[in-house]
Design a protein around this motif. Structure first.
Motif, mmCIF file in Angstrom:
data_model
loop_
_atom_site.group_PDB
_atom_site.id
_atom_site.type_symbol
_atom_site.label_atom_id
_atom_site.label_comp_id
_atom_site.label_asym_id
_atom_site.label_seq_id
_atom_site.Cartn_x
_atom_site.Cartn_y
_atom_site.Cartn_z
ATOM 1 N N TRP A 528 0.861 -1.185 0.000
ATOM 2 C CA TRP A 528 0.000 0.000 0.000
ATOM 3 C C TRP A 528 0.895 1.232 0.000
ATOM 4 O O TRP A 528 1.872 1.308 0.761
ATOM 5 N N LEU A 529 0.540 2.234 -0.793
ATOM 6 C CA LEU A 529 1.403 3.406 -0.885
ATOM 7 C C LEU A 529 1.430 4.224 0.398
ATOM 8 O O LEU A 529 2.427 4.877 0.685
ATOM 9 N N VAL A 559 4.662 1.658 -9.350
ATOM 10 C CA VAL A 559 3.444 2.236 -9.923
ATOM 11 C C VAL A 559 3.612 2.453 -11.421
ATOM 12 O O VAL A 559 2.712 2.143 -12.211
ATOM 13 N N THR A 587 -3.429 6.490 -3.408
ATOM 14 C CA THR A 587 -2.361 6.054 -4.322
ATOM 15 C C THR A 587 -2.005 7.197 -5.263
ATOM 16 O O THR A 587 -0.824 7.493 -5.480
#
Length: 628
Positions: A528-529, A559, A587
């Protein structure tokens, strides 16, 4: 209907594929997709807070037709401002006339039309179109209005098609429009849940298309420049943030960014703070509004609710556990970052007292074991809803919570000094040191080189039962910047261990060697960012600047190797796990903030595994211009 080229918009040709990403607009609840049950057709559904299944389409099987009413095959190219549909009768263009109204500009000098089905009860036709409404279940209204001469205007009952949303039958609307000169013929299609009247003004396609282009061009052109490897995804990220902006039905006074209009329609607590980190670069007032939308609903106890949504707020639940629900205490941390970009001391003063009350709520309400370390009383309050940290139940004291509270104490101290409250600053600094020392004394395991989470079974149970799950949150005390060098070194060693957290795309949310690791299950393994962002921010604070830059660049690379802005990512392949949603707000926001930092850094970004990606379009060799 020609207009000047727009490089920011043209760069996103085909990115909005109408399958995973809808055509939508800032402030709009309308989501335009391809219809998966009808080849060559579209559907529209509303983005709304849903407790169960995805909302049913407001209209489906939307097709363009020729002058005889026969459906037309169309080749579609999307841009943020317009969907261009090339057919044998000419080109149809779809844009937003206002947040509740789609405008369909018709091809010139030819008879054509459209048809669609909709789950409505009542219909009233007139010489320019019609009004449809549904009173059963959730009220819904639809209006269609033609600016071209109507040769056909039919509304007929259609038997159930067998689709879930058609179980009570449908109304089928068929329009036939006479020829009109270029730029003078359009159909307005409005859909709304709200009680005010839908627009039925004589549609002006030229004005609507120009306005749509200007809105999106201004938004994307205002974005700060990033380095070339990040530009395409940064443009998609800025589109994502704008596309997710809504006004909750229950609280329309403020605009907020939803996590995703595809799935999470509301203003979630810590999501709002992460969204503000990008918004501060282009629209500081909108960044500040993300805080205000939540703080407007702070409880007298100091708790800031978990969600502000269309039906009210979520601050307590009896689902899973009977408890108040919120999100981790990052209010001051995020507000300070907005201040760093804006220099707005008044905003700090506005945030200061609510953040202090929230800090005190955590420390007063969440220590059932009585050991001086706060615990999560509900999994949702952690933001890590189904992490293995909660498999044994709650309350549970995970090392990330005292980490956030320590960070908040230190941030409150800096804010207090900025506001001239030196006595407060000394108090908060003392409290930060005391909480960090308590965390080390009660949760650090020298042999394991980790801080353990603990299951708090009630006051007097000493020590609380250890939670054996190994997650990056067992390392989070590192990001306080207050760990002794020997402990910090052990935590960094665990973080950078390829067999645990330093996967091809770090950082998995459960260690690779933990029995609970599942790279495709939410919070049980995927990247998870926001977790990476907090680690990047904290590594720099702890004196590990080079490692922070490496994690930042690898996160950006992950990404950029993909084809979207997913809710979470597979830590080995970088792919989107099956249940992760698309157009995910934090994100997008955190990618932007990290890309800006990387683009202004002297160190070159890592490019070893980067691949070039292009957005899919119907005809890759020749995208359809929006204005031909």
């Amino acid at each position: 209907m020609h207009r000047a080229e727009s490089p920011p918009l043209d760069a996103l040709a085909g990115a909005i594929d109408l399958d995973t990403l809808p055509f939508t607009e800032r402030g709009s609840r309308l989501l335009l997709f391809r219809d998966p049950d009808a080849d060559g057709a579209f559907r529209v559904r509303l983005a709304e807070f849903a407790r169960d299944a995805e909302p049913h389409p407001a209209l489906a099987d939307w097709r363009f037709t020729d002058g005889d009413g026969h459906p037309l095959a169309c080749e579609v190219t999307t841009y943020p401002d317009v969907v261009v549909c090339a057919t044998a009768c000419g080109t149809f263009r779809i844009a937003f006339a206002d947040p509740e109204t789609l405008l369909i500009a018709l091809p010139p000098d030819t008879a054509c039309g459209l048809r669609f089905t909709t789950p409505m009860d009542l219909a009233e036709r007139d010489r320019r179109g019609g009004l449809l409404s549904r009173e059963r279940g959730s009220p819904l209204r639809l209006a269609y209005t033609s600016g071209a001469p109507l040769l056909r205007n039919e509304v007929a009952a259609r038997a159930s098609t067998g689709r879930p949303y058609a179980s009570d039958g449908l109304l089928c609307v068929t329009l036939g429009c006479g020829p009109a000169p270029a730029g003078e013929a359009a159909v307005l299609l409005g859909v709304s849940r709200t009680p005010h009247a839908l627009s039925r003004a004589d549609p002006d396609p030229r004005a609507a298309l120009v306005s749509a282009t200007a809105r999106w061009d201004a938004w994307l052109a205002a974005a700060p420049a990033v380095a070339a490897p990040y530009r395409r995804h940064a443009a998609l990220a800025w589109w994502t943030l704008a596309a997710n902006i809504i006004r909750p039905y229950a609280y329309p006074e403020r605009e907020g960014v939803a996590p995703s209009k595809l799935k999470y329609v509301g203003i979630w607590h810590w999501d709002a703070y992460f969204h503000a980190l990008a918004l501060r670069h282009v629209q500081p007032e909108l960044a500040r509004e993300q805080f205000r939308l939540l703080l407007d609903h702070q409880l007298p106890s100091g708790l800031i609710p978990d969600v502000v949504h269309d039906e009210g707020v979520l601050a307590h639940t009896d689902c899973i556990a009977d408890a108040d629900v919120t999100k981790p205490p990052l209010t001051a941390w995020a507000a300070e970052k907005v201040y760093e970009a804006t220099g707005d001391r008044e905003f700090l003063a506005e945030i200061y007292a609510p953040a202090v009350r929230f800090q005190r709520w955590w420390l007063a309400e969440s220590d059932p074991a009585g050991d001086g370390l706060p615990a999560y009383l509900h999994p949702w309050s952690s933001g890590l809803d189904n992490s293995p940290l909660w498999d044994a139940g709650v309350p549970a004291s995970s090392p990330d919570l005292p980490t956030y509270l320590t960070l908040q104490y230190d941030t409150l101290a800096r804010i207090a000094r900025t506001l001239g409250r030196d006595e407060d600053a000394r108090l908060w600094t003392h409290q930060a040191a005391h909480l960090a020392e308590r965390l080390i004394a009660r949760r650090w395991d020298e042999q394991a080189g980790l801080f353990w989470a603990a299951r708090d079974v009630g006051a007097g149970h000493v020590p609380p039962a250890r939670v054996a799950a190994v997650t990056p949150f067992n390392l989070f005390p590192l990001i306080t910047g207050r760990m002794p060098p020997e402990i910090a070194a052990r935590l960094v060693a665990a973080l950078t261990d390829p067999g645990r957290f330093w996967s091809r795309w770090p950082v998995p949310t459960v260690a690779l060697d933990d029995p609970a690791y599942d790279p495709e299950a939410m919070w049980r393994g995927p990247v998870w960012l926001n977790v990476n962002y907090l680690l990047i921010d904290g590594l720099a604070r702890a004196g590990y600047g080079d490692l922070a830059r490496e994690l930042r660049d690898r996160t950006l690379e992950m990404v950029c190797n993909g084809d979207g802005l997913h809710e979470y990512y597979h830590p080995q392949s970088g792919a989107k796990p099956p249940r992760a949603t698309e157009m995910f707000g934090w994100t997008a926001a955190l990618f932007i903030d990290l890309a800006l930092a990387a683009s202004s850094d002297d160190a070159a970004p890592i490019t070893a595994h980067r691949e070039t990606r292009t957005w899919p379009v119907a005809n890759p060799s020749a995208s359809i211009p929006r204005d031909t």
